[in-house]
Design an enzyme around this catalytic site. Sequence first.
Site, PDB file in Angstrom:
ATOM      1  N   GLY A  12      -4.633 -22.875  10.029  1.00  0.00           N
ATOM      2  CA  GLY A  12      -4.479 -22.751   8.581  1.00  0.00           C
ATOM      3  C   GLY A  12      -4.708 -24.029   7.801  1.00  0.00           C
ATOM      4  N   SER A  13      -5.423 -24.992   8.357  1.00  0.00           N
ATOM      5  CA  SER A  13      -5.656 -26.241   7.599  1.00  0.00           C
ATOM      6  C   SER A  13      -6.524 -25.967   6.381  1.00  0.00           C
ATOM      7  CB  SER A  13      -6.283 -27.312   8.499  1.00  0.00           C
ATOM      8  OG  SER A  13      -7.598 -26.964   8.886  1.00  0.00           O
ATOM      9  N   ASN A  14      -7.489 -25.066   6.491  1.00  0.00           N
ATOM     10  CA  ASN A  14      -8.294 -24.709   5.311  1.00  0.00           C
ATOM     11  C   ASN A  14      -7.437 -23.966   4.290  1.00  0.00           C
ATOM     12  OD1 ASN A  14     -11.414 -25.200   5.341  1.00  0.00           O
ATOM     13  ND2 ASN A  14     -10.833 -24.806   7.453  1.00  0.00           N
ATOM     14  N   LEU A  85      -9.577 -13.914  12.292  1.00  0.00           N
ATOM     15  CA  LEU A  85     -10.375 -13.452  13.439  1.00  0.00           C
ATOM     16  C   LEU A  85     -10.589 -11.948  13.524  1.00  0.00           C
ATOM     17  CD1 LEU A  85      -9.024 -15.912  16.151  1.00  0.00           C
ATOM     18  CD2 LEU A  85     -11.027 -16.130  14.674  1.00  0.00           C
ATOM     19  N   ILE A  88     -12.972  -7.183   8.934  1.00  0.00           N
ATOM     20  CA  ILE A  88     -12.372  -6.649   7.696  1.00  0.00           C
ATOM     21  C   ILE A  88     -12.697  -5.161   7.598  1.00  0.00           C
ATOM     22  CG2 ILE A  88     -12.319  -6.871   5.179  1.00  0.00           C
ATOM     23  CD1 ILE A  88     -11.173  -9.271   6.798  1.00  0.00           C
ATOM     24  N   ASN A 102     -15.929 -15.683   3.197  1.00  0.00           N
ATOM     25  CA  ASN A 102     -15.554 -16.228   4.502  1.00  0.00           C
ATOM     26  C   ASN A 102     -16.281 -17.544   4.713  1.00  0.00           C
ATOM     27  OD1 ASN A 102     -14.533 -16.208   7.259  1.00  0.00           O
ATOM     28  ND2 ASN A 102     -16.630 -15.723   7.891  1.00  0.00           N
ATOM     29  N   HIS A 104     -17.842 -19.896   7.784  1.00  0.00           N
ATOM     30  CA  HIS A 104     -18.195 -19.878   9.202  1.00  0.00           C
ATOM     31  C   HIS A 104     -18.635 -21.290   9.591  1.00  0.00           C
ATOM     32  CE1 HIS A 104     -19.451 -18.281  13.024  1.00  0.00           C
ATOM     33  NE2 HIS A 104     -20.611 -18.904  12.889  1.00  0.00           N
ATOM     34  N   ASP A 145     -19.731 -11.977   9.911  1.00  0.00           N
ATOM     35  CA  ASP A 145     -20.645 -13.076   9.522  1.00  0.00           C
ATOM     36  C   ASP A 145     -22.002 -12.590   9.019  1.00  0.00           C
ATOM     37  OD1 ASP A 145     -19.412 -14.845  12.399  1.00  0.00           O
ATOM     38  OD2 ASP A 145     -18.670 -14.808  10.325  1.00  0.00           O
ATOM     39  N   GLU A 174     -15.802 -28.532   5.442  1.00  0.00           N
ATOM     40  CA  GLU A 174     -15.017 -27.376   4.949  1.00  0.00           C
ATOM     41  C   GLU A 174     -14.034 -27.810   3.870  1.00  0.00           C
ATOM     42  OE1 GLU A 174     -13.309 -26.149   8.649  1.00  0.00           O
ATOM     43  OE2 GLU A 174     -14.983 -24.823   9.093  1.00  0.00           O
TER      44      GLU A 174
HETATM   45  C1  GRF Z   1     -12.527 -23.249  10.552  1.00  0.00           C
HETATM   46  O1  GRF Z   1     -13.348 -24.100  11.314  1.00  0.00           O
HETATM   47  C2  GRF Z   1     -13.349 -22.173   9.912  1.00  0.00           C
HETATM   48  O2  GRF Z   1     -14.686 -22.537   9.654  1.00  0.00           O
HETATM   49  C3  GRF Z   1     -13.354 -21.104  10.957  1.00  0.00           C
HETATM   50  O3  GRF Z   1     -12.057 -21.137  11.533  1.00  0.00           O
HETATM   51  C4  GRF Z   1     -11.564 -22.473  11.423  1.00  0.00           C
HETATM   52  C5  GRF Z   1     -10.195 -22.379  10.818  1.00  0.00           C
HETATM   53  O4  GRF Z   1      -9.537 -23.596  10.953  1.00  0.00           O
HETATM   54  N1  GRF Z   1     -13.636 -19.801  10.371  1.00  0.00           N
HETATM   55  P1  GRF Z   1      -8.123 -23.739  10.184  1.00  0.00           P
HETATM   56  O5  GRF Z   1      -7.235 -22.592  10.672  1.00  0.00           O
HETATM   57  O6  GRF Z   1      -8.412 -23.631   8.712  1.00  0.00           O
HETATM   58  O7  GRF Z   1      -7.601 -25.100  10.571  1.00  0.00           O
END
Ligand code: GRF
Length: 189
Positions: A12-14, A85, A88, A102, A104, A145, A174
Amino acid sequence: MKHLAVFASGNGSNAENIASFFSQHPSIRCSCFVTNNPNAFVVQRAKKLNLDCLIFNKEQFYNGIEIVEELKKRNIDFIVLAGFLLRIPQTLIQAFPDKIVNIHPALLPKFGGKGMYGDKVHQVVIKAGETQSGISIHFVNENYDEGKIIFQAVCPIENNETAETLASKIHALEYKFFPQIIEKVVLGL
Ligand code: GRF
């Protein structure tokens, strides 16, 4: 105010980066996280950010009705998948037409599809002898994707590149671009 729901299955860092980016935004807010994994670290991140985190299991998720109701209850306008993962379901796509994006961690249309995530996708890209990789941000349809690509950014692949070093370059792209692109798409810019 436009309300985002960010879906994540793992770290969940993004998701955190997106929630922070919009925390003071005048017209967009991250209202909740959504996950299919109660043990995912994204649940802890939601607690830290004082954000709701909806947790659904696979069965609940695939019928889609429950999750649509929960999102509509929260006036969600837009869905962001950030390391989510599960595929949808149609019910969700129909409830949010052209409102699901999304990210990728590779340059679609190559290196996409089921199972292409985490270090696996970076290993495949390096093994394929590519000279660059990057990120792809795209609309989501019912196949992994495959939706319309909105934005891509690239990074070089060096001779001694490993999946780990490439992953950190990709994460940097990202964190830099995903919130900006979400803002543009949500505001129709
Ligand atoms: C990211 O690299 C994103 O591109 C991919 O899954 C990863 C998620 O990383 N879909 P995080 O959970 O946001 O750290």
